[in-house]
Scaffold this active site. Structure first.
Site, PDB file in Angstrom:
ATOM      1  N   GLY A   1       0.771  -1.243   0.000  1.00  0.00           N
ATOM      2  CA  GLY A   1       0.000   0.000   0.000  1.00  0.00           C
ATOM      3  C   GLY A   1       0.798   1.287   0.000  1.00  0.00           C
ATOM      4  O   GLY A   1       0.350   2.302  -0.519  1.00  0.00           O
TER       5      GLY A   1
ATOM      6  N   ASP B   1       0.472   3.465   4.100  1.00  0.00           N
ATOM      7  CA  ASP B   1      -0.583   4.162   3.377  1.00  0.00           C
ATOM      8  C   ASP B   1      -1.666   4.673   4.306  1.00  0.00           C
ATOM      9  O   ASP B   1      -2.097   5.809   4.210  1.00  0.00           O
ATOM     10  CB  ASP B   1      -1.188   3.251   2.279  1.00  0.00           C
ATOM     11  CG  ASP B   1      -1.632   1.886   2.818  1.00  0.00           C
ATOM     12  OD1 ASP B   1      -1.428   1.587   4.007  1.00  0.00           O
ATOM     13  OD2 ASP B   1      -2.196   1.107   2.016  1.00  0.00           O
TER      14      ASP B   1
ATOM     15  N   ASP C   1      -5.497   2.288  10.241  1.00  0.00           N
ATOM     16  CA  ASP C   1      -6.905   1.914  10.388  1.00  0.00           C
ATOM     17  C   ASP C   1      -7.118   1.408  11.816  1.00  0.00           C
ATOM     18  O   ASP C   1      -7.201   2.208  12.741  1.00  0.00           O
ATOM     19  CB  ASP C   1      -7.221   0.863   9.305  1.00  0.00           C
ATOM     20  CG  ASP C   1      -8.682   0.511   9.208  1.00  0.00           C
ATOM     21  OD1 ASP C   1      -9.529   1.351   9.546  1.00  0.00           O
ATOM     22  OD2 ASP C   1      -9.006  -0.620   8.787  1.00  0.00           O
TER      23      ASP C   1
ATOM     24  N   LYS D   1      -7.717   6.781   9.795  1.00  0.00           N
ATOM     25  CA  LYS D   1      -9.138   6.626  10.138  1.00  0.00           C
ATOM     26  C   LYS D   1      -9.227   6.468  11.654  1.00  0.00           C
ATOM     27  O   LYS D   1      -9.310   5.335  12.149  1.00  0.00           O
ATOM     28  CB  LYS D   1      -9.714   5.382   9.450  1.00  0.00           C
ATOM     29  CG  LYS D   1      -9.925   5.534   7.963  1.00  0.00           C
ATOM     30  CD  LYS D   1     -10.845   4.471   7.399  1.00  0.00           C
ATOM     31  CE  LYS D   1     -10.085   3.271   6.927  1.00  0.00           C
ATOM     32  NZ  LYS D   1     -10.892   2.350   6.070  1.00  0.00           N
TER      33      LYS D   1
ATOM     34  N   VAL E   1     -11.448   3.239   1.413  1.00  0.00           N
ATOM     35  CA  VAL E   1     -10.916   4.113   0.367  1.00  0.00           C
ATOM     36  C   VAL E   1      -9.918   3.371  -0.525  1.00  0.00           C
ATOM     37  O   VAL E   1      -9.285   2.400  -0.101  1.00  0.00           O
ATOM     38  CB  VAL E   1     -10.242   5.372   0.973  1.00  0.00           C
ATOM     39  CG1 VAL E   1     -11.287   6.297   1.581  1.00  0.00           C
ATOM     40  CG2 VAL E   1      -9.194   4.998   2.003  1.00  0.00           C
TER      41      VAL E   1
ATOM     42  N   ASP F   1      -5.775  -0.396  -2.352  1.00  0.00           N
ATOM     43  CA  ASP F   1      -6.479  -1.238  -3.333  1.00  0.00           C
ATOM     44  C   ASP F   1      -7.777  -1.810  -2.810  1.00  0.00           C
ATOM     45  O   ASP F   1      -8.033  -1.856  -1.603  1.00  0.00           O
ATOM     46  CB  ASP F   1      -5.585  -2.408  -3.728  1.00  0.00           C
ATOM     47  CG  ASP F   1      -5.530  -3.464  -2.630  1.00  0.00           C
ATOM     48  OD1 ASP F   1      -5.294  -3.100  -1.460  1.00  0.00           O
ATOM     49  OD2 ASP F   1      -5.758  -4.650  -2.931  1.00  0.00           O
TER      50      ASP F   1
ATOM     51  N   ARG G   1      -4.879   0.773  -7.191  1.00  0.00           N
ATOM     52  CA  ARG G   1      -3.660   1.288  -6.562  1.00  0.00           C
ATOM     53  C   ARG G   1      -3.026   2.394  -7.395  1.00  0.00           C
ATOM     54  O   ARG G   1      -2.320   3.248  -6.894  1.00  0.00           O
ATOM     55  CB  ARG G   1      -2.616   0.165  -6.409  1.00  0.00           C
ATOM     56  CG  ARG G   1      -2.941  -0.874  -5.361  1.00  0.00           C
ATOM     57  CD  ARG G   1      -1.687  -1.695  -5.038  1.00  0.00           C
ATOM     58  NE  ARG G   1      -1.981  -2.962  -4.385  1.00  0.00           N
ATOM     59  CZ  ARG G   1      -2.154  -3.106  -3.077  1.00  0.00           C
ATOM     60  NH1 ARG G   1      -2.091  -2.059  -2.283  1.00  0.00           N
ATOM     61  NH2 ARG G   1      -2.395  -4.297  -2.556  1.00  0.00           N
TER      62      ARG G   1
HETATM   63  P1  IMP Z   1      -4.728  -1.733  10.220  1.00  0.00           P
HETATM   64  O1  IMP Z   1      -3.841  -2.833  10.662  1.00  0.00           O
HETATM   65  O2  IMP Z   1      -6.180  -2.034  10.482  1.00  0.00           O
HETATM   66  O3  IMP Z   1      -4.347  -0.377  10.742  1.00  0.00           O
HETATM   67  O4  IMP Z   1      -4.690  -1.742   8.661  1.00  0.00           O
HETATM   68  C1  IMP Z   1      -3.694  -1.199   7.960  1.00  0.00           C
HETATM   69  C2  IMP Z   1      -3.670  -1.790   6.571  1.00  0.00           C
HETATM   70  O5  IMP Z   1      -4.969  -2.196   6.111  1.00  0.00           O
HETATM   71  C3  IMP Z   1      -3.212  -0.707   5.622  1.00  0.00           C
HETATM   72  O6  IMP Z   1      -1.821  -0.784   5.452  1.00  0.00           O
HETATM   73  C4  IMP Z   1      -3.987  -1.020   4.369  1.00  0.00           C
HETATM   74  O7  IMP Z   1      -3.207  -1.870   3.554  1.00  0.00           O
HETATM   75  C5  IMP Z   1      -5.217  -1.756   4.804  1.00  0.00           C
HETATM   76  N1  IMP Z   1      -6.403  -0.857   4.813  1.00  0.00           N
HETATM   77  C6  IMP Z   1      -7.011  -0.326   5.899  1.00  0.00           C
HETATM   78  N2  IMP Z   1      -8.042   0.466   5.545  1.00  0.00           N
HETATM   79  C7  IMP Z   1      -8.090   0.438   4.199  1.00  0.00           C
HETATM   80  C8  IMP Z   1      -8.934   1.094   3.216  1.00  0.00           C
HETATM   81  O8  IMP Z   1      -9.860   1.868   3.509  1.00  0.00           O
HETATM   82  N3  IMP Z   1      -8.648   0.815   1.909  1.00  0.00           N
HETATM   83  C9  IMP Z   1      -7.644  -0.022   1.525  1.00  0.00           C
HETATM   84  N4  IMP Z   1      -6.827  -0.636   2.401  1.00  0.00           N
HETATM   85  C10 IMP Z   1      -7.046  -0.402   3.726  1.00  0.00           C
HETATM   86 MG    MG Z   2      -1.036  -1.997   3.881  1.00  0.00          MG
END
Ligand code: IMP
Ligand code: MG
Length: 178
Positions: free
Chosen positions: A43, A102, A105, A133, A155, A161, A167
């Site tokens: 990402g 990227d 979340d 987010k 998003v 993606d 992407r």
């Molecule tokens: P986390 O571990 O939940 O913080 O997720 C992080 C990873 O999930 C990021 O590096 C993204 O690759 C993917 N991700 C989280 N939210 C989105 C989104 O809205 N669109 C696309 N990929 C996302």
């Molecule tokens: Mg990622």
């Protein structure tokens, strides 16, 4: 076949301006020090490419590496368990590390990465994400540098993606189905 709708959220110009100002912030904080940037694949590839070019304008001495983590299955649902797929190749002992992703979340991915790298004894470790987010966080984590805070929506674009698509888009859009 899914009928996908994309609603523009952040324009290419706004991203360009924000990456420039992020690079300025980073340079001010790391005056003179050499930096090791670690991008999380896949990402971060576009954000990383733009960020290193901006940092290069300031003659920052840089090491660049990548690691690959998976936490998502094939769709939008997080498995919640990040896994290391490919580790860094550089030595980061006594180095100033900046982890670049990227999007922040739930925070599980970045937390996993920070715990993994901490063991390698870097001099310092900071984080930089293009998107955040905050409403979705499951661990207490805040990035040191954040491009844009966005609402809780899925998003795509600018490296992000949906099942490998979108992407390549230079801007960020909200993806929905109809
Ligand atoms: P986390 O571990 O939940 O913080 O997720 C992080 C990873 O999930 C990021 O590096 C993204 O690759 C993917 N991700 C989280 N939210 C989105 C989104 O809205 N669109 C696309 N990929 C996302
Ligand atoms: Mg990622």
């Amino acid at each position: 076949m899914d009928r996908i709708h994309l609603k523009p959220l952040i324009s290419e110009n706004d991203i360009r301006d924000r990456v420039k100002s992020l690079a300025r912030e980073i340079v001010e904080d790391f005056t003179g020090a050499s930096l090791t940037l670690i991008g999380l694949m896949n990402g971060s590839f576009m954000f990383m490419a733009d960020l290193v070019r901006e940092l290069n304008q300031y003659q920052v001495s840089m090491y660049v590496d990548f690691m690959r983590i998976t936490s998502y299955g094939p769709s939008q649902i997080t498995s919640g368990e990040p896994e290391l797929c490919q580790d860094i190749t550089l030595t980061i002992q006594n180095r100033h590390v900046l982890v670049v992703d990227d999007i922040l979340d739930t925070g599980l991915t970045l937390q996993f990465v920070l715990n993994h790298l901490k063991i390698l004894c870097p001099e310092s470790m900071k984080t930089c994400v293009c998107l955040d987010k905050p409403g979705r966080r499951r661990v207490d984590l805040k990035a040191d540098y954040t491009g844009f805070e966005i609402p809780d929506a899925y998003v795509v674009g600018y490296g992000l993606d949906y099942e490998g698509r979108f992407r390549d888009m230079p801007s960020v859009s909200v993806l929905s189905f109809y």
